[in-house]
Design a protein around this motif. Sequence first.
Motif, PDB file in Angstrom:
ATOM      1  N   THR A 123     -20.907   2.735 -53.739  1.00 31.83           N
ATOM      2  CA  THR A 123     -22.060   2.372 -54.616  1.00 31.83           C
ATOM      3  C   THR A 123     -21.932   2.015 -55.875  1.00 31.83           C
ATOM      4  OG1 THR A 123     -23.227   3.657 -52.920  1.00 31.83           O
ATOM      5  CG2 THR A 123     -24.431   3.373 -54.663  1.00 31.83           C
ATOM      6  N   GLY A 124     -21.023   2.897 -56.514  1.00 29.97           N
ATOM      7  CA  GLY A 124     -20.789   3.069 -57.979  1.00 29.97           C
ATOM      8  C   GLY A 124     -20.135   1.457 -58.348  1.00 29.97           C
ATOM      9  N   LYS A 125     -19.345   0.939 -57.181  1.00 27.80           N
ATOM     10  CA  LYS A 125     -18.741  -0.321 -57.710  1.00 27.80           C
ATOM     11  C   LYS A 125     -19.744  -1.589 -57.367  1.00 27.80           C
ATOM     12  CE  LYS A 125     -15.029  -3.440 -56.146  1.00 27.80           C
ATOM     13  NZ  LYS A 125     -15.950  -4.534 -56.037  1.00 27.80           N
ATOM     14  N   THR A 126     -20.732  -1.236 -56.454  1.00 24.76           N
ATOM     15  CA  THR A 126     -21.773  -2.318 -56.361  1.00 24.76           C
ATOM     16  C   THR A 126     -22.727  -2.356 -57.337  1.00 24.76           C
ATOM     17  OG1 THR A 126     -21.573  -2.014 -53.868  1.00 24.76           O
ATOM     18  CG2 THR A 126     -23.700  -2.960 -54.545  1.00 24.76           C
ATOM     19  N   LEU A 127     -23.071  -0.835 -57.888  1.00 24.83           N
ATOM     20  CA  LEU A 127     -23.925  -0.817 -59.055  1.00 24.83           C
ATOM     21  C   LEU A 127     -23.275  -1.752 -60.108  1.00 24.83           C
ATOM     22  CD1 LEU A 127     -25.553   2.649 -58.728  1.00 24.83           C
ATOM     23  CD2 LEU A 127     -26.693   0.430 -58.556  1.00 24.83           C
ATOM     24  N   ASP A 128     -21.943  -1.428 -60.690  1.00 25.88           N
ATOM     25  CA  ASP A 128     -21.472  -1.983 -61.489  1.00 25.88           C
ATOM     26  C   ASP A 128     -21.372  -3.386 -61.599  1.00 25.88           C
ATOM     27  OD1 ASP A 128     -20.844   0.382 -62.630  1.00 25.88           O
ATOM     28  OD2 ASP A 128     -18.922   0.665 -61.858  1.00 25.88           O
ATOM     29  N   ASP A 129     -21.158  -3.891 -60.397  1.00 25.98           N
ATOM     30  CA  ASP A 129     -21.291  -5.252 -60.202  1.00 25.98           C
ATOM     31  C   ASP A 129     -22.569  -5.935 -60.320  1.00 25.98           C
ATOM     32  OD1 ASP A 129     -18.406  -5.365 -59.340  1.00 25.98           O
ATOM     33  OD2 ASP A 129     -18.715  -5.465 -57.202  1.00 25.98           O
ATOM     34  N   ALA A 130     -23.600  -5.342 -59.933  1.00 26.55           N
ATOM     35  CA  ALA A 130     -24.938  -5.835 -59.945  1.00 26.55           C
ATOM     36  C   ALA A 130     -25.343  -5.780 -61.450  1.00 26.55           C
ATOM     37  CB  ALA A 130     -25.845  -4.750 -59.078  1.00 26.55           C
ATOM     38  N   LYS A 131     -24.920  -4.694 -62.174  1.00 25.52           N
ATOM     39  CA  LYS A 131     -25.302  -4.760 -63.507  1.00 25.52           C
ATOM     40  C   LYS A 131     -24.539  -5.908 -64.600  1.00 25.52           C
ATOM     41  CE  LYS A 131     -25.625   0.294 -63.970  1.00 25.52           C
ATOM     42  NZ  LYS A 131     -25.091   1.480 -64.556  1.00 25.52           N
ATOM     43  N   GLU A 132     -23.433  -6.140 -64.018  1.00 26.99           N
ATOM     44  CA  GLU A 132     -22.724  -7.287 -64.828  1.00 26.99           C
ATOM     45  C   GLU A 132     -23.248  -8.426 -64.350  1.00 26.99           C
ATOM     46  OE1 GLU A 132     -18.485  -9.419 -64.437  1.00 26.99           O
ATOM     47  OE2 GLU A 132     -18.554  -7.242 -64.113  1.00 26.99           O
ATOM     48  N   ALA A 133     -23.889  -8.836 -63.132  1.00 26.75           N
ATOM     49  CA  ALA A 133     -24.487 -10.010 -62.709  1.00 26.75           C
ATOM     50  C   ALA A 133     -25.647 -10.219 -63.276  1.00 26.75           C
ATOM     51  CB  ALA A 133     -24.628 -10.113 -61.172  1.00 26.75           C
ATOM     52  N   ILE A 134     -26.583  -8.857 -63.547  1.00 24.02           N
ATOM     53  CA  ILE A 134     -27.912  -9.123 -64.381  1.00 24.02           C
ATOM     54  C   ILE A 134     -27.577  -9.311 -65.733  1.00 24.02           C
ATOM     55  CG2 ILE A 134     -29.826  -7.682 -64.908  1.00 24.02           C
ATOM     56  CD1 ILE A 134     -29.838  -6.474 -62.052  1.00 24.02           C
ATOM     57  N   HIS A 135     -26.650  -8.831 -66.334  1.00 23.91           N
ATOM     58  CA  HIS A 135     -26.165  -8.939 -67.906  1.00 23.91           C
ATOM     59  C   HIS A 135     -26.087 -10.449 -67.928  1.00 23.91           C
ATOM     60  CE1 HIS A 135     -25.166  -8.219 -71.867  1.00 23.91           C
ATOM     61  NE2 HIS A 135     -23.768  -8.813 -71.538  1.00 23.91           N
ATOM     62  N   GLU A 136     -25.291 -11.159 -66.935  1.00 25.09           N
ATOM     63  CA  GLU A 136     -24.787 -12.526 -67.245  1.00 25.09           C
ATOM     64  C   GLU A 136     -25.824 -13.439 -66.979  1.00 25.09           C
ATOM     65  OE1 GLU A 136     -21.940 -14.363 -67.601  1.00 25.09           O
ATOM     66  OE2 GLU A 136     -21.234 -12.630 -68.423  1.00 25.09           O
ATOM     67  N   ALA A 137     -26.904 -12.973 -66.071  1.00 25.62           N
ATOM     68  CA  ALA A 137     -28.038 -13.884 -65.896  1.00 25.62           C
ATOM     69  C   ALA A 137     -29.182 -14.002 -66.925  1.00 25.62           C
ATOM     70  CB  ALA A 137     -28.663 -13.504 -64.410  1.00 25.62           C
ATOM     71  N   THR A 138     -29.009 -12.490 -67.621  1.00 26.84           N
ATOM     72  CA  THR A 138     -30.489 -12.570 -68.385  1.00 26.84           C
ATOM     73  C   THR A 138     -29.494 -12.797 -69.994  1.00 26.84           C
ATOM     74  OG1 THR A 138     -29.794 -10.275 -68.728  1.00 26.84           O
ATOM     75  CG2 THR A 138     -31.459 -10.881 -67.393  1.00 26.84           C
ATOM     76  N   LYS A 139     -28.481 -13.421 -70.441  1.00 25.38           N
ATOM     77  CA  LYS A 139     -27.941 -13.761 -71.533  1.00 25.38           C
ATOM     78  C   LYS A 139     -29.228 -14.527 -72.363  1.00 25.38           C
ATOM     79  CE  LYS A 139     -23.124 -13.101 -71.434  1.00 25.38           C
ATOM     80  NZ  LYS A 139     -21.592 -13.641 -71.500  1.00 25.38           N
ATOM     81  N   PRO A 140     -29.352 -14.486 -73.424  1.00 27.10           N
ATOM     82  CA  PRO A 140     -30.053 -15.629 -74.312  1.00 27.10           C
ATOM     83  C   PRO A 140     -29.489 -16.866 -74.357  1.00 27.10           C
ATOM     84  CG  PRO A 140     -29.565 -13.708 -75.935  1.00 27.10           C
ATOM     85  CD  PRO A 140     -28.785 -13.355 -74.458  1.00 27.10           C
TER      86      PRO A 140
END
Length: 71
Positions: A47-64
Amino acid sequence: MKKYITGFIIGAIVAFPLGINFGKDVPLFSNPFAAKPDIPDRVIERTGKTLDDAKEAIHEATKPMQDRFRR
């Protein structure tokens, strides 16, 4: 024929533990019969690994976006 059967048996003996380790996603030459970690521990770890991956994907998708239209 005798060499074929001997090679098949030796190959099966070697491949069986390697296949178990590969399926468990652990190092190939570790003990295939070692006790598994408790299920809650595995769930927490994954779960920790999945959350980290999701946070990174969201961060990449919401970059200005950079201003591409400025000259």
